[in-house]
Motif scaffolding. Structure first.
Motif, mmCIF file in Angstrom:
data_model
loop_
_atom_site.group_PDB
_atom_site.id
_atom_site.type_symbol
_atom_site.label_atom_id
_atom_site.label_comp_id
_atom_site.label_asym_id
_atom_site.label_seq_id
_atom_site.Cartn_x
_atom_site.Cartn_y
_atom_site.Cartn_z
ATOM 1 N N LEU A 1 121.328 23.974 -58.251
ATOM 2 C CA LEU A 1 120.969 22.811 -57.391
ATOM 3 C C LEU A 1 119.480 22.823 -57.379
ATOM 4 C CD1 LEU A 1 121.856 20.493 -55.788
ATOM 5 C CD2 LEU A 1 121.697 22.091 -53.694
ATOM 6 N N ILE A 2 118.831 21.614 -57.912
ATOM 7 C CA ILE A 2 117.485 21.521 -57.885
ATOM 8 C C ILE A 2 117.180 20.516 -56.684
ATOM 9 C CG2 ILE A 2 115.590 20.486 -59.213
ATOM 10 C CD1 ILE A 2 116.585 22.747 -60.490
ATOM 11 N N ALA A 3 117.948 19.556 -56.487
ATOM 12 C CA ALA A 3 117.755 18.648 -55.124
ATOM 13 C C ALA A 3 119.124 17.900 -54.404
ATOM 14 C CB ALA A 3 116.567 17.659 -55.727
ATOM 15 N N HIS A 4 118.994 17.632 -53.270
ATOM 16 C CA HIS A 4 120.001 17.213 -52.654
ATOM 17 C C HIS A 4 119.479 15.951 -51.868
ATOM 18 C CE1 HIS A 4 123.543 17.587 -49.721
ATOM 19 N NE2 HIS A 4 123.665 16.438 -50.268
ATOM 20 N N HIS A 5 119.840 15.051 -51.952
ATOM 21 C CA HIS A 5 119.289 13.825 -51.140
ATOM 22 C C HIS A 5 120.489 12.903 -50.899
ATOM 23 C CE1 HIS A 5 116.762 10.875 -49.176
ATOM 24 N NE2 HIS A 5 117.192 9.981 -49.947
#
Length: 221
Positions: free
Chosen positions: A80-84
């Motif tokens: 996971l690189i980013a979670h928005h």
């Protein structure tokens, strides 16, 4: 994108189901870990796989029921690189034949919230990376610039073997060649072969002190 499944498993398809549940970051990371290694994956119906001589996506677009068979693929790494909000950015290193749309779909099911793919960016393929790529617009604007790689760029991981003119001619006829002394490579090794002018002839295998042609390049004078 979390919260909805589509019939194509990507943004272009029609939404088939929705979910209000949203997992935590910890749940997402833990679930991603379960997808590493060899997994069974069913390709999406909207894919180029042939079924009875027709592309699956042609059948799906025509409204026909498409039954896709599952197959094994290998996920070397997934993180996971980013979670928005409802958007996840994930990096995957996988084997050939892996469908990222299916991965997004299956991840949504495993998380209990449904999901589909909204964007895909291939960063590398084999030994080539995106940094080496040339945009088609750049190529069209400067077609005189040589953007082509050498014909053996795909084979640089294989040991090289130079042949004499007579050996080269024989190999290009599809014949096996006895080598004396044999090259210092293990039996059954794959080698890339060159003629005396250092032109790539193709790929051969080494077995019992002989090289046998596997894939040869047609020579154009």
């Amino acid at each position: 994108r979390l919260g909805a499944a589509t019939d194509s498993s990507d943004l272009e398809g029609q939404i088939t189901a929705r979910s209000d549940f949203r997992p935590t970051n910890e749940q997402i990371v833990a679930t991603l870990a379960k997808f590493t290694g060899t997994i069974d994956q069913t390709p999406p119906a909207h894919s180029a796989i042939k079924i009875d001589g027709k592309r699956a996506y042609e059948l799906a677009r025509a409204g026909e029921a498409v039954e896709m068979k599952s197959r094994q693929v290998h996920i070397h790494e997934i993180c996971l690189i980013a979670h928005h909000q409802d958007e996840l950015l994930i990096r995957v290193r996988c084997s050939k034949g892996t469908y990222i749309r299916s991965l997004a779909r299956d991840l949504g099911v495993a998380l209990g919230c449904l999901a589909h793919l909204t964007a895909l960016r291939r960063e590398a393929s084999g030994g080539f990376t995106l940094s080496e790529a040339v945009a088609i617009e750049q190529f069209r604007a400067h077609p005189h610039i040589d953007h082509l790689l050498s014909s053996d760029a795909l084979l640089l991981h294989l040991p090289a073997l130079s042949l004499s003119a007579a050996q080269s001619d024989k190999l290009l006829l599809g014949q096996s060649i006895a080598l004396a002394p044999p090259p210092p490579y293990s039996e059954h090794s794959h080698l890339r072969c060159y003629d005396p002018a250092n032109k790539l002839l193709g790929v051969v295998s080494l077995c019992q002190e002989k090289i046998n042609p596997i894939r040869l390049i047609k020579q154009i004078n």
